[in-house]
Design an enzyme around this catalytic site. Structure first.
Site, short mmCIF file in Angstrom:
data_model
loop_
_atom_site.label_atom_id
_atom_site.label_comp_id
_atom_site.label_asym_id
_atom_site.label_seq_id
_atom_site.Cartn_x
_atom_site.Cartn_y
_atom_site.Cartn_z
N LYS A 62 0.94 -1.13 -0.16
CA LYS A 62 0.09 0.35 0.19
C LYS A 62 1.05 1.29 0.04
O LYS A 62 0.11 2.32 -0.50
CB LYS A 62 -0.88 -0.08 0.92
CG LYS A 62 -1.71 -1.05 0.91
CD LYS A 62 -3.20 -1.43 0.27
CE LYS A 62 -3.16 -2.58 -0.39
NZ LYS A 62 -4.19 -2.54 -1.85
N GLU A 93 -0.89 8.12 7.51
CA GLU A 93 -1.21 9.27 7.24
C GLU A 93 -2.30 10.11 7.61
O GLU A 93 -2.89 9.30 8.98
CB GLU A 93 -3.02 8.44 6.58
CG GLU A 93 -1.96 7.77 4.92
CD GLU A 93 -3.27 6.74 4.02
OE1 GLU A 93 -3.49 6.42 3.50
OE2 GLU A 93 -4.70 6.93 5.01
N HIS A 141 -14.34 -1.86 9.58
CA HIS A 141 -13.35 -1.48 8.23
C HIS A 141 -14.66 -2.66 7.09
O HIS A 141 -14.14 -3.14 5.97
CB HIS A 141 -11.96 -2.20 8.89
CG HIS A 141 -12.21 -0.75 9.37
ND1 HIS A 141 -12.33 0.42 8.73
CD2 HIS A 141 -11.06 -0.57 10.69
CE1 HIS A 141 -12.15 1.51 9.72
NE2 HIS A 141 -11.16 0.23 10.70
N ARG A 192 -9.46 -6.88 -7.68
CA ARG A 192 -10.52 -8.16 -8.47
C ARG A 192 -11.89 -7.40 -8.32
O ARG A 192 -11.59 -5.89 -7.85
CB ARG A 192 -10.57 -8.28 -6.08
CG ARG A 192 -11.20 -7.21 -5.04
CD ARG A 192 -11.23 -7.87 -3.86
NE ARG A 192 -12.17 -7.00 -3.26
CZ ARG A 192 -11.41 -6.25 -2.37
NH1 ARG A 192 -10.19 -6.44 -1.89
NH2 ARG A 192 -12.06 -5.46 -1.23
C1 MV4 Z 1 -9.26 6.32 6.33
C2 MV4 Z 1 -9.95 7.00 6.80
C3 MV4 Z 1 -9.65 8.24 7.34
N1 MV4 Z 1 -8.86 8.82 7.52
N2 MV4 Z 1 -8.04 7.60 6.07
C4 MV4 Z 1 -11.20 2.25 6.34
C5 MV4 Z 1 -10.67 1.15 5.30
C6 MV4 Z 1 -9.73 1.66 4.58
N3 MV4 Z 1 -10.07 0.87 3.09
C7 MV4 Z 1 -9.63 2.66 4.75
N4 MV4 Z 1 -10.35 3.69 5.66
C8 MV4 Z 1 -10.31 4.48 5.99
N5 MV4 Z 1 -9.21 5.41 5.99
C9 MV4 Z 1 -7.69 8.38 7.05
N6 MV4 Z 1 -5.84 8.47 6.81
C10 MV4 Z 1 -10.55 6.15 7.36
C11 MV4 Z 1 -11.62 5.59 6.70
C12 MV4 Z 1 -12.82 4.71 6.84
C13 MV4 Z 1 -13.24 4.05 7.99
C14 MV4 Z 1 -12.35 4.94 9.47
C15 MV4 Z 1 -13.23 4.57 10.66
C16 MV4 Z 1 -14.44 4.38 9.97
C17 MV4 Z 1 -14.98 4.63 9.81
C18 MV4 Z 1 -14.90 4.00 8.32
C19 MV4 Z 1 -15.09 3.54 7.28
C20 MV4 Z 1 -14.73 4.33 5.81
C21 MV4 Z 1 -13.23 4.16 5.85
#
Ligand code: MV4
Length: 448
Positions: A116, A200, A235, A292
């Site tokens: 990543k 991040e 997640h 995918r």
């Molecule tokens: C984040 C974020 C906020 N800031 N990264 C969650 C799954 C993964 N694919 C990426 N995700 C996130 N990354 C940064 N820098 C917020 C999420 C996020 C999330 C975080 C907490 C609770 C629910 C979430 C739902 C979608 C994405």
């Protein structure tokens, strides 16, 4: 087109791929574990091969057994579905070495996007905006803390070895980062065999929007518009929709163009998804690319009228992209709800058991992708997704009304499910207005 395709998966996604095989006149082979004898994905296929005991490691993740099954049945291609081996570049390479087509991108692209932190760098180079953060793994806590101080708190600590939230942790200050670091490292090592972490900037109350992409071997890349996926728990997505409500047309245009540029830069082939966070100002930031077919692909199928799995098979067989960008229209709206065997009242703990009742909804604009049947035992060995419910309408309001009706009709007994939670989501004012963001579930917005 291939004469025979093996489906290296189970449940609803295996059935979905088997259906695409049937539509294309392709002979299909299912594989199954001892726990899955008699399951619908096994009986749906033209042929089925037992590959091992219930634990996934010994069956659906067992590369040798799957390749053996492919050779024994003369399968020319393998569709990995999602999860299991779908993003395992060693598996994709092993297929190639065995002279079997892997229905997905080239193994080198899977490897590139699977790391990543390197993927972030690649995308930044291709001109795709990425979330502000580190451009290499942070060596240790000291480096993490100095990077975080320079970037500003809150930060998100993530594992480089794999996405999807595993090993991910938020830190609001240096103390929280110190607390989270060793745990995240341990989890990353355990889950991905790689302890590398990166940082991040934490984007507050952003929206999780992803772009569906397709590429072919001539280097052509198209997008199939976007999906909004902000409603998640631990997640795992629970509700997805297309179009993303309230996404400004200008932002959407830049977002999809950036995704196509990024995929083109890495020589992307077959189906893939680029995930972004979109902030309230309309700024968007690359998160990761999934190499995918995704669980939520049906919402894209419903708004575009295209069959993504058939397209995957065609491209893997060497055909060019079946559509030009201008023909890929986004019409109406579609919403998907995931029905898991989990107890929403107990923090979405898995709820294994035997299905005693299963009443599926129907009617205009309703689609159900179901992997289970009455009398079958949902085990602890696999992902507890039972079914996906997709509602389509001429607009979001119609799709939402149909979804509410269908969720009311849907009934599962024998296990606890996410159905009550999903009903609360689609009944909420927040969701009805389309005002969603990634922190709503944790903020308890749908706890009635
Ligand atoms: C984040 C974020 C906020 N800031 N990264 C969650 C799954 C993964 N694919 C990426 N995700 C996130 N990354 C940064 N820098 C917020 C999420 C996020 C999330 C975080 C907490 C609770 C629910 C979430 C739902 C979608 C994405």
């Amino acid at each position: 087109m291939f004469k025979t395709v093996l489906v290296a998966n189970r449940g609803e996604i295996a059935r979905r791929v088997l259906r695409a095989c049937r539509a294309l006149g392709v002979r299909s082979v299912a594989v199954y574990s001892e726990a899955d004898a008699g399951w619908p994905h096994v009986t749906d296929a033209d042929e089925a091969v037992l590959i091992g005991p219930a634990p996934a490691r010994e069956s659906y993740l067992n590369i040798e057994r799957i390749l053996e099954a492919a050779r024994a049945t003369r399968a020319e291609a393998i569709h990995p579905g999602y999860g299991f081996l779908s993003e395992n570049w060693q598996f994709a390479r092993a297929c190639e070495e065995a002279g079997i087509a892997f229905i997905g991108p080239p193994w080198a692209v899977i490897r590139q996007m699977g790391e990543k932190v390197a993927a972030r760098r690649l995308m930044a180079t291709a001109g795709v905006p990425v979330v502000p953060g580190s451009d290499a793994p942070v060596k240790d806590l000291d480096e993490a803390q100095s990077t975080a101080r320079a970037m500003g708190y809150p930060v998100m600590l993530k594992a480089s070895g794999g996405g999807g939230g595993i090993g991910m942790a938020r830190a609001n200050d240096a103390g929280q980062l110190a607390q989270a670091f060793p745990t995240a490292q341990r989890r990353a090592q355990a889950a991905f065999g790689l302890a590398d972490l990166y940082l991040e900037r934490y984007l507050e109350e952003a929206r999780h929007v992803e772009v569906q992409l397709f590429g072919d071997r001539d280097g052509a890349v198209v997008h199939l518009h976007e999906r909004e996926c902000s409603i998640q728990r631990r997640h795992q997505k629970l509700v997805e929709e297309s179009p993303a409500p309230g996404l400004a047309p200008a932002v959407k245009l830049r977002l999809t163009a950036a995704a196509v540029a990024g995929a083109t830069a890495v020589g992307y082939v077959n189906a893939g998804t680029m995930e972004f966070l979109v902030d309230r100002a309309g700024g968007f930031y690359f998160l990761e690319m999934n190499t995918r077919l995704q669980v939520e692909h049906p919402v894209t199928e419903e708004v575009t009228g295209l069959d993504l799995v058939q397209a995957q098979l065609r491209i893997a067989a060497g055909e060019s992209l079946p559509w030009r960008q201008e023909e890929i229209r986004q019409r109406g709206a579609a919403i998907e709800c995931r029905i898991y065997a989990e107890d929403p009242a107990r923090n979405f703990m898995p709820s294994p058991g035997t299905i005693t009742t299963l009443r599926l909804p129907g009617g205009e604009g309703i689609r159900v992708e179901c992997g289970v049947a009455v009398g079958l035992a949902v085990s602890v060995h696999y992902d507890p997704l039972l079914a996906k419910l997709i509602a389509r309408g001429q607009d979001r309001e119609e799709a939402l009304a149909r979804m509410r009706q269908a969720l009311a009709e849907f009934s599962v007994e024998g296990v606890k499910t996410t159905l009550p939670f999903l009903r609360a989501v689609v009944a909420s004012e927040r969701f009805t207005r389309g005002q969603v963001h990634t922190q709503l579930v944790e903020q308890g917005a749908f706890n009635g």
